[in-house]
Scaffold this active site. Structure first.
Site, PDB file in Angstrom:
ATOM      1  N   CYS A  81       0.812  -1.223   0.000  1.00 37.72           N
ATOM      2  CA  CYS A  81       0.000   0.000   0.000  1.00 37.72           C
ATOM      3  C   CYS A  81       0.844   1.271   0.000  1.00 37.72           C
ATOM      4  CB  CYS A  81      -0.956  -0.001   1.192  1.00 37.72           C
ATOM      5  SG  CYS A  81      -2.023  -1.441   1.229  1.00 37.72           S
ATOM      6  N   HIS A  95      -3.094   7.157   3.265  1.00 34.38           N
ATOM      7  CA  HIS A  95      -3.566   5.874   2.725  1.00 34.38           C
ATOM      8  C   HIS A  95      -4.897   5.556   3.413  1.00 34.38           C
ATOM      9  CE1 HIS A  95      -3.950   1.769   1.661  1.00 34.38           C
ATOM     10  NE2 HIS A  95      -3.525   1.274   2.802  1.00 34.38           N
ATOM     11  N   ASN A 139     -10.344   0.044   0.800  1.00 32.94           N
ATOM     12  CA  ASN A 139      -8.882   0.096   0.701  1.00 32.94           C
ATOM     13  C   ASN A 139      -8.463  -0.479  -0.649  1.00 32.94           C
ATOM     14  OD1 ASN A 139      -6.133  -0.355   0.866  1.00 32.94           O
ATOM     15  ND2 ASN A 139      -6.169  -1.097   2.980  1.00 32.94           N
TER      16      ASN A 139
HETATM   17  O1  UT7 Z   1      -3.643  -1.471   3.895  1.00 38.41           O
HETATM   18  C1  UT7 Z   1      -3.478  -2.700   4.570  1.00 38.41           C
HETATM   19  C2  UT7 Z   1      -3.267  -2.516   6.022  1.00 38.41           C
HETATM   20  N1  UT7 Z   1      -4.375  -2.972   6.797  1.00 38.41           N
HETATM   21  C3  UT7 Z   1      -4.984  -2.193   7.689  1.00 38.41           C
HETATM   22  O2  UT7 Z   1      -4.701  -1.047   7.825  1.00 38.41           O
HETATM   23  C4  UT7 Z   1      -6.004  -2.794   8.585  1.00 38.41           C
HETATM   24  C5  UT7 Z   1      -5.862  -2.322  10.006  1.00 38.41           C
HETATM   25  N2  UT7 Z   1      -6.814  -2.983  10.852  1.00 38.41           N
HETATM   26  C6  UT7 Z   1      -8.148  -2.736  10.818  1.00 38.41           C
HETATM   27  O3  UT7 Z   1      -8.596  -1.916  10.042  1.00 38.41           O
HETATM   28  C7  UT7 Z   1      -9.032  -3.449  11.792  1.00 38.41           C
HETATM   29  O4  UT7 Z   1      -8.223  -4.226  12.659  1.00 38.41           O
HETATM   30  C8  UT7 Z   1     -10.082  -4.386  11.127  1.00 38.41           C
HETATM   31  C9  UT7 Z   1     -11.147  -3.534  10.429  1.00 38.41           C
HETATM   32  C10 UT7 Z   1      -9.431  -5.321  10.132  1.00 38.41           C
HETATM   33  C11 UT7 Z   1     -10.794  -5.214  12.184  1.00 38.41           C
HETATM   34  O5  UT7 Z   1     -11.412  -4.369  13.114  1.00 38.41           O
HETATM   35  P1  UT7 Z   1     -11.129  -4.563  14.672  1.00 38.41           P
HETATM   36  O6  UT7 Z   1     -11.967  -3.606  15.362  1.00 38.41           O
HETATM   37  O7  UT7 Z   1      -9.646  -4.497  14.893  1.00 38.41           O
HETATM   38  O8  UT7 Z   1     -11.673  -6.022  14.910  1.00 38.41           O
HETATM   39  P2  UT7 Z   1     -10.948  -7.312  15.483  1.00 38.41           P
HETATM   40  O9  UT7 Z   1     -10.076  -7.928  14.437  1.00 38.41           O
HETATM   41  O10 UT7 Z   1     -10.338  -7.006  16.826  1.00 38.41           O
HETATM   42  O11 UT7 Z   1     -12.195  -8.240  15.717  1.00 38.41           O
HETATM   43  C12 UT7 Z   1     -13.256  -7.877  16.627  1.00 38.41           C
HETATM   44  C13 UT7 Z   1     -14.436  -8.757  16.347  1.00 38.41           C
HETATM   45  C14 UT7 Z   1     -14.073 -10.234  16.228  1.00 38.41           C
HETATM   46  O12 UT7 Z   1     -15.133 -10.998  16.798  1.00 38.41           O
HETATM   47  P3  UT7 Z   1     -14.977 -11.610  18.281  1.00 38.41           P
HETATM   48  O13 UT7 Z   1     -13.789 -12.504  18.247  1.00 38.41           O
HETATM   49  O14 UT7 Z   1     -14.811 -10.420  19.199  1.00 38.41           O
HETATM   50  O15 UT7 Z   1     -16.290 -12.322  18.472  1.00 38.41           O
HETATM   51  C15 UT7 Z   1     -14.056 -10.466  14.741  1.00 38.41           C
HETATM   52  O16 UT7 Z   1     -14.339 -11.807  14.394  1.00 38.41           O
HETATM   53  O17 UT7 Z   1     -15.018  -8.387  15.086  1.00 38.41           O
HETATM   54  C16 UT7 Z   1     -15.190  -9.563  14.299  1.00 38.41           C
HETATM   55  N3  UT7 Z   1     -15.143  -9.210  12.889  1.00 38.41           N
HETATM   56  C17 UT7 Z   1     -16.230  -8.909  12.174  1.00 38.41           C
HETATM   57  N4  UT7 Z   1     -17.529  -8.847  12.508  1.00 38.41           N
HETATM   58  C18 UT7 Z   1     -18.411  -8.518  11.550  1.00 38.41           C
HETATM   59  C19 UT7 Z   1     -14.051  -9.114  12.093  1.00 38.41           C
HETATM   60  N5  UT7 Z   1     -14.432  -8.771  10.851  1.00 38.41           N
HETATM   61  C20 UT7 Z   1     -15.770  -8.636  10.882  1.00 38.41           C
HETATM   62  C21 UT7 Z   1     -16.745  -8.308   9.919  1.00 38.41           C
HETATM   63  N6  UT7 Z   1     -18.031  -8.249  10.296  1.00 38.41           N
HETATM   64  N7  UT7 Z   1     -16.416  -8.021   8.645  1.00 38.41           N
END
Ligand code: UT7
Length: 347
Positions: free
Chosen positions: A135, A273, A303
């Site tokens: 990215c 970004h 993204n």
């Molecule tokens: O350019 C590439 C670089 N990448 C990035 O910049 C990404 C940086 N990270 C993020 O943007 C965030 O970490 C994410 C958007 C990917 C995830 O959000 P988060 O608030 O960090 O969620 P998490 O991974 O801590 O997960 C929290 C919960 C989990 O459920 P449990 O285990 O608490 O029951 C996940 O399974 O959210 C769940 N989850 C979802 N729920 C509904 C993860 N993805 C989804 C989804 N819909 N799409």
């Protein structure tokens, strides 16, 4: 409150390398973007996996993403964006000395997309190559264009960021943390010598290979080819990348402002970004930049890796948010891990 002293550095953070722009200054003279017509909304995703419009909107700021039809090449999106950028800059393809394409989703191992574009656009003899810095690729490519113009090895450089990331997404519960985030698109910029006073002033580029496994497509550590992984799927350690991203945006903004001899308050527009609205908002708040000075269009495209910065810059320019003399900070981060920022005074 804007930072007036160096931000606190995490104990494992690597030092940042900054460079003052030297030699003949360069600037951006024309931007072009292209996104596939097909739009996948958050509501559409609800029928493909266990997710919701509310979760995606609140956790990322994304409402829609453009997704290419199967069989679409990254080359075709890149070429569309490039044609528009050349038209906007009033530059003929024959005048282009070099084409640099940044992509995280090449159409194949080789030849490069840039070489195919050189032939398609009609820029005979120009040197052409692709780069991979995930990215951060568009900022890396811009810095190379700036170096070429600074050293008078080129007068006109076409810089492109283009992606068909949907080829590496799986719309399933297992991959919902990446499937909802990424989209397809392309952006291009024509870089040429700047008028007096304008142009790029400073750069900050770097990488931290210790974070190699944090954002991946395909087998780790072998890589997709050695593992005979025919369809690598994008995966990431979301929360770890989130913290890294906020941290590196803050440190880059501070470091580059210091290198350029300006203060954070002097930045008229921050073009980050577009990975997650919450990352952008958290970084802007801690840098001390109000959101009116930040370019955000993640709700429309998600993204798109190398394409987010030209897409966001293009939309900001089209909306009349950038005028001659404005100080614009472009900053990215990505898989690798990599990061890069460029500060320019708009021509
Ligand atoms: O350019 C590439 C670089 N990448 C990035 O910049 C990404 C940086 N990270 C993020 O943007 C965030 O970490 C994410 C958007 C990917 C995830 O959000 P988060 O608030 O960090 O969620 P998490 O991974 O801590 O997960 C929290 C919960 C989990 O459920 P449990 O285990 O608490 O029951 C996940 O399974 O959210 C769940 N989850 C979802 N729920 C509904 C993860 N993805 C989804 C989804 N819909 N799409």
């Amino acid at each position: 409150m804007a930072l007036t002293t160096a931000p606190r550095v995490r104990s494992d953070a690597l030092p940042l390398r900054t460079f003052k722009a030297k030699g003949r200054p360069s600037a951006i003279f024309g931007l072009g973007v292209h996104a596939p017509a097909r739009v996948l909304s958050n509501v559409d995703l609800e029928s493909l996996m266990e997710t919701s419009d509310q979760w995606i909107t609140e956790r990322t700021g994304i409402k829609r993403r453009h997704i290419a039809e199967p069989g679409t090449t990254t080359f075709s999106l890149a070429t569309e964006a490039a044609r528009k950028a050349l038209a906007a800059a009033r530059v003929k393809a024959e005048e282009v000395d070099a084409i640099i394409v940044a992509t995280s989703s090449p159409d194949g191992p080789f030849p490069s997309i840039a070489c195919r574009m050189q032939d398609e656009l009609g820029a005979p003899g120009s040197y052409a190559y692709d780069i991979l810095a995930a990215c951060t690729g568009f900022v890396y490519a811009l810095e190379q264009a700036d170096s070429m113009i600074a050293s008078e090895r080129a007068d006109t450089v076409l810089v492109v960021g283009a992606e068909v990331l949907s080829r590496m997404l799986e719309y399933s519960n297992e991959y919902r943390h990446t499937a909802v985030i990424f989209g397809d698109g392309a952006g291009a910029a024509v870089v040429r010598p700047a008028p007096a006073g304008a142009g790029f002033k400073a750069w900050c580029l770097g990488g931290d290979g210790r974070g190699y496994a944090q954002v991946t497509a395909g087998n780790v550590p072998l890589g997709a080819y050695a593992a005979k992984d025919e369809r690598p799927i994008i995966d990431m350690k979301g929360p770890d990348v989130f913290k890294f991203a906020v941290d590196i945006f803050i440190r880059q903004a501070y470091a580059i402002a210091q290198e350029a001899g300006i203060s954070i308050e002097d930045i008229d527009l921050f073009v980050p970004h577009q990975a997650n609205y919450r990352i952008i908002e958290a970084a802007a708040r801690r840098i001390g930049l109000p959101m009116e000075r930040v370019a955000v269009n993640i709700e429309e495209y998600g993204n798109t890796s190398t394409a987010t910065i030209p897409l966001a810059l293009h939309d900001a320019v089209a909306a009349g948010r950038v005028k001659s003399g404005d100080r614009v900070l472009l900053a990215g981060f990505g898989s690798g891990l990599t990061w890069g920022a460029g500060l320019l005074e708009w021509a």
